[in-house]
Design a protein around this motif. Structure first.
Motif, short mmCIF file in Angstrom:
data_model
loop_
_atom_site.label_atom_id
_atom_site.label_comp_id
_atom_site.label_asym_id
_atom_site.label_seq_id
_atom_site.Cartn_x
_atom_site.Cartn_y
_atom_site.Cartn_z
N ALA A 107 37.03 35.22 37.31
CA ALA A 107 36.29 36.22 38.07
C ALA A 107 36.89 37.61 37.89
CB ALA A 107 36.28 35.83 39.56
N GLN A 111 34.98 40.83 35.97
CA GLN A 111 34.61 42.05 36.67
C GLN A 111 35.29 43.28 36.06
OE1 GLN A 111 36.16 40.62 40.47
NE2 GLN A 111 37.40 42.47 40.69
N GLN A 515 34.45 47.80 36.64
CA GLN A 515 34.11 47.10 37.88
C GLN A 515 32.85 47.68 38.51
OE1 GLN A 515 37.26 46.31 40.74
NE2 GLN A 515 38.81 46.34 39.12
N ILE A 522 27.28 41.14 39.00
CA ILE A 522 28.06 40.24 39.86
C ILE A 522 27.29 39.95 41.15
CG2 ILE A 522 30.14 40.12 41.29
CD1 ILE A 522 31.63 41.55 38.99
N THR A 553 32.09 32.55 41.67
CA THR A 553 31.16 33.25 42.56
C THR A 553 31.71 33.34 43.98
OG1 THR A 553 29.97 31.14 42.83
CG2 THR A 553 29.11 32.72 41.21
N TRP A 556 34.06 36.25 43.90
CA TRP A 556 33.31 37.51 43.87
C TRP A 556 32.74 37.84 45.25
CZ3 TRP A 556 30.42 36.29 38.68
CH2 TRP A 556 31.20 36.75 37.62
#
Length: 791
Positions: A107, A111, A515, A522, A553, A556
């Motif tokens: 993750a 990102q 990001q 995302i 996920t 995130w």
């Protein structure tokens, strides 16, 4: 006041001063504290140890019979050690394979990765396209002959890994994540102490507890394995106990040898006992003063005690001899008679040792300060106290003569010619000793922790190459571009054949702009999570195939509710990222590596130096580690050696002129010194010994001691009208005693636990013996011969 009252008062005062001083003194077990802090390589080693997560862990290496036994045993042993009191965490091979940590790491990487790539992942599985995409994945699984590819798609059916450049992920393997050997039989475990270890005694006790626990577990489980312990706690415990051992050993050996030499030459018990007591007082006072001046005793300054004992005992013997020659004198007159020569000698010796402050190595500078403190303290103690103890109590017995046989001047000439011819021949045959640029002189002479570290390097590395760490620093905003610039440079060096490979885990670096660019994709993946999972199950995949997607996920989702963009990884990802990326006062620093030809721990130094120079040109990236440190220190020490030696030579030349006021005696002094140092070099050449970072400091020390011996002999020759036999039988004996005590002091350092101090002691011991033999055996004849020619 009666003598016993004076001694009682002095003893009480001494107890107060020593007690206050020793309570503040500490043993410095960090070898990096003895190195110049301004060198980037030293700063890099400190960062490597202190900034990165796990840098101060205990490293345990275990060699098993086969890979299967190793994997199973390391897992169970790690779980067992985790339950131990005083253990905060345990990490071993396989730690990163759990879904939560792997998901958090993926993750974080996504990102901060390419906005275009993550956008492409979203585009492939948007709406109805997800079904078609999953059918393509199933077809790949059915037709692929590659087990690694099958495993990858089985755990990542939605293709999240497509959002990353796989070569960037692969580079993490070369950046410190390998904890098992290629054959799997050797495994490494990192164990962190709860609250850390703050001192060498605590480190030793904690380490011993771990060793006992590991040994008992292996025995109880019936598992056979060879165990190696290394890492910061092991080095700290070993270095601290080594300092104590060396202090006891060098002081004890020096005391015994000096006592035997004194007894052979003087055969007086009561003065011997007084001298021994005063030497103890000098040591205690020196340590107390060190607490005020330095506050610590490092591994490289521990040799001061033996050197000080060998020097200060001469002052006591000189006062004793004066009292034997003048039994009618009281303490005050005896002090006035002996003090000038002692003050002059102590001043010269202190200046010579203080010149080590310019050696480039703070550890040697500390040694110089400690010896200077000890010499000045010894001067005061012996001059103030010794006359009170021996004045009027010694009968004029003189010292036993060496013998009455007179050596002919012709024989001295023959010996001189043979000596010069022999030394010159050896240096022409073997060459002048070289200069070792490695950092081996800073390491312990015998070290289980160092041996363990070398085994770990060899088993985790490849036989024909060596990896050296590198650091890239910058702000959070610039670190990503700097890493990419570094990769481009390293790729070029690899193309030129300078590098074998490199590992720069730039995929784990924070990229605030990326990001922000990836946030939309995302948020979409988090919002579509349940629909995408249902599609995967409908396509025929199992629940296990969704574990990685769930972890990514979920991470995130938590991150989106917090601070965004994130300047550093948090949660489970931070446990991994912290191994190679650390925050600093100015931003962040990233740990990578370069691989060159050679063998583990022993890289090709020529290629490594070329890599270092090319990297330094960037200004924000440089190599670190002991391999690159040696080259950097070599240049610094060579430069500072000239800064130290030239002013000292000028100062000694002025002293010689003031003392002799004629060129003849000055030239003879320089000749003795030059031939003595040439003899030392010839001896080193025959022994196959090179100069190193520490032993090079022997040259200025020998300049001081060698000139002192020559001054005493030539002044005595002038006073005795070049009577060689008389000078050798009187002043020669005093110089012999003085020189031999110095040899004893330096010689005891040969057995010190630090390789640099041992090499310095060996060079000074051999050099002093050469100069002492020349001063006593040949210099009187040289002066008498030149005196007749001048007459």
């Amino acid at each position: 006041m009666a003598l016993w009252k004076k001694l009682l008062l002095a003893g009480l005062l001494l107890a107060v001063v020593v007690g206050a001083g020793l309570s503040r003194l500490r043993l410095e077990t960090d070898i990096l504290a003895t190195l110049p802090a301004e060198l980037p390589e030293v700063g890099g080693l400190k960062l490597l140890r202190d900034a990165f997560d796990g840098g101060d862990d205990l490293v345990i290496g275990l060699e098993f019979a086969d890979a299967g036994l190793a994997e199973e045993s390391m897992g169970r042993l790690g779980l067992h050690l985790q339950t131990m009191k005083g253990v905060e965490r345990v990490r071993s091979a396989g730690t990163f394979e759990n879904p939560e940590q792997a998901g958090a790491l993926l993750a974080w990487s996504l990102q901060n990765g390419s906005v275009e790539r993550l956008g492409a992942v979203r585009e492939r599985i948007e709406g109805e396209k997800v079904g078609l995409y999953l059918q393509e994945v199933l077809e790949r699984l059915a037709g692929s002959p590659d087990p690694a590819e099958v495993q990858r798609w089985s755990y990542d059916p939605l293709g999240l890994l497509e959002g990353l450049k796989m070569e960037e992920m692969a580079s993490m393997e070369d950046s410190g994540f390998v904890l098992a050997s290629a054959d799997g039989a050797f495994r490494v475990m990192f164990v962190a102490a709860e609250g850390g270890v703050t001192g060498y005694k605590e480190a030793g006790a904690w380490l011993e507890g771990i060793k006992v626990e590991v040994a008992e577990w292996l025995k109880r489980e019936g598992v056979e394995a060879e165990v190696f312990y290394t890492g910061e706690p092991a080095f700290m415990a070993e270095t601290g106990s080594g300092i104590e051992k060396d202090m006891r050993g060098t002081i004890g050996a020096t005391e015994v040898l000096i006592t035997l030499l004194f007894w052979v030459m003087f055969r007086r018990l009561v003065p011997l006992l007084w001298i021994q007591l005063l030497l103890v007082v000098v040591m205690l006072l020196t340590l107390s003063l060190a607490s005020l001046v330095l506050g610590r005793l490092s591994v490289m300054s521990l040799g001061f005690a033996a050197i000080v004992l060998g020097i200060v005992v001469d002052y006591a013997v000189l006062i004793l001899q004066k009292s034997r020659d003048h039994p009618e004198m009281g303490a005050r007159d005896l002090r006035r008679l002996a003090a000038p020569g002692i003050v002059a000698g102590a001043g010269t010796t202190s200046v010579v040792f203080l010149s080590l402050l310019f050696s480039g190595l703070p550890g040697l500078g500390e040694l110089g300060i400690m010896v200077a403190l000890g010499v000045v303290t010894g001067l005061l103690v012996m001059v103030l106290v010794m006359p009170e103890l021996v004045a009027g109590r010694e009968k004029g017995r003189g010292v036993k003569d060496f013998g009455s046989q007179k050596v002919r001047h012709g024989m001295a000439g023959i010996v001189t010619c043979l000596l010069v011819t022999g030394v010159t021949g050896v240096l022409m045959w073997k060459g002048i000793p070289g200069y070792a640029t490695g950092a081996e002189a800073l390491r312990p002479t015998q070290s289980d922790a160092m041996s363990g570290w070398e085994v770990v390097q060899q088993r985790l590395g490849k036989e024909d190459r060596a990896s050296v760490p590198l650091l890239v620093s910058g702000t959070v905003e610039s670190i990503r571009s700097r890493a990419e610039e570094t990769v481009a440079l390293l790729d070029g060096l690899k193309g030129e054949g300078v590098l074998v490979g490199h590992g720069v885990p730039s995929v784990l670096l924070p990229d605030l702009q990326a990001q922000e660019g990836n946030r939309s994709a995302i948020e979409w993946l988090v919002g579509e999570r349940e629909r995408l999972k249902a599609s995967v199950l409908e396509a025929g995949f199992t629940e296990e195939s969704l574990a990685l997607f769930d972890q990514v996920t979920a991470g995130w989702e938590r991150d989106l509710k917090g601070v965004w963009p994130q300047r550093m990884a948090v949660g489970a990802a931070a446990e991994v990222v912290g191994k190679v990326i650390a925050p600093t006062e100015d931003g962040v620093v990233m740990l990578g590596s370069v691989t060159v030809e050679g063998e583990p721990g022993k890289p090709d130094m020529r290629r490594l130096a070329e890599v270092s120079e090319r990297l330094k040109a960037k200004g924000f990236v440089h190599l670190t580690g002991w391999e690159s440190l040696g080259t950097a220190l070599a240049g610094l020490v060579k430069r500072d050696f000239l800064r130290m030696t030239l002013p000292l030579a000028a100062l000694l030349a002025v002293m010689l002129w003031i003392t002799f006021r004629n060129w003849r005696d000055m030239v003879l002094s320089v000749a003795v010194l030059g031939l003595g140092i040439a003899g030392l070099m010839a001896t080193m050449a025959l022994m196959g010994v090179s100069w190193n970072l520490a032993s090079l400091a022997a040259l200025p020390l020998l300049m001081g001691t060698g000139i002192d011996y020559g001054i005493h002999i030539m002044l005595s020759m002038a006073h005795e009208k070049d009577d060689v036999r008389k000078v050798q039988s009187t002043t020669g004996k005093a110089v012999f005693f003085s020189g031999m005590t110095t040899v004893i002091g330096f010689g005891s350092l040969v057995f010190a636990g630090n390789a640099g101090i041992a090499s310095l002691g060996l060079a000074c011991c051999v050099g002093t013996l050469w100069i002492l033999a020349l001063v006593l055996g040949l210099l009187p004849y040289w002066r008498a011969w030149l005196g007749r020619l001048g007459g």
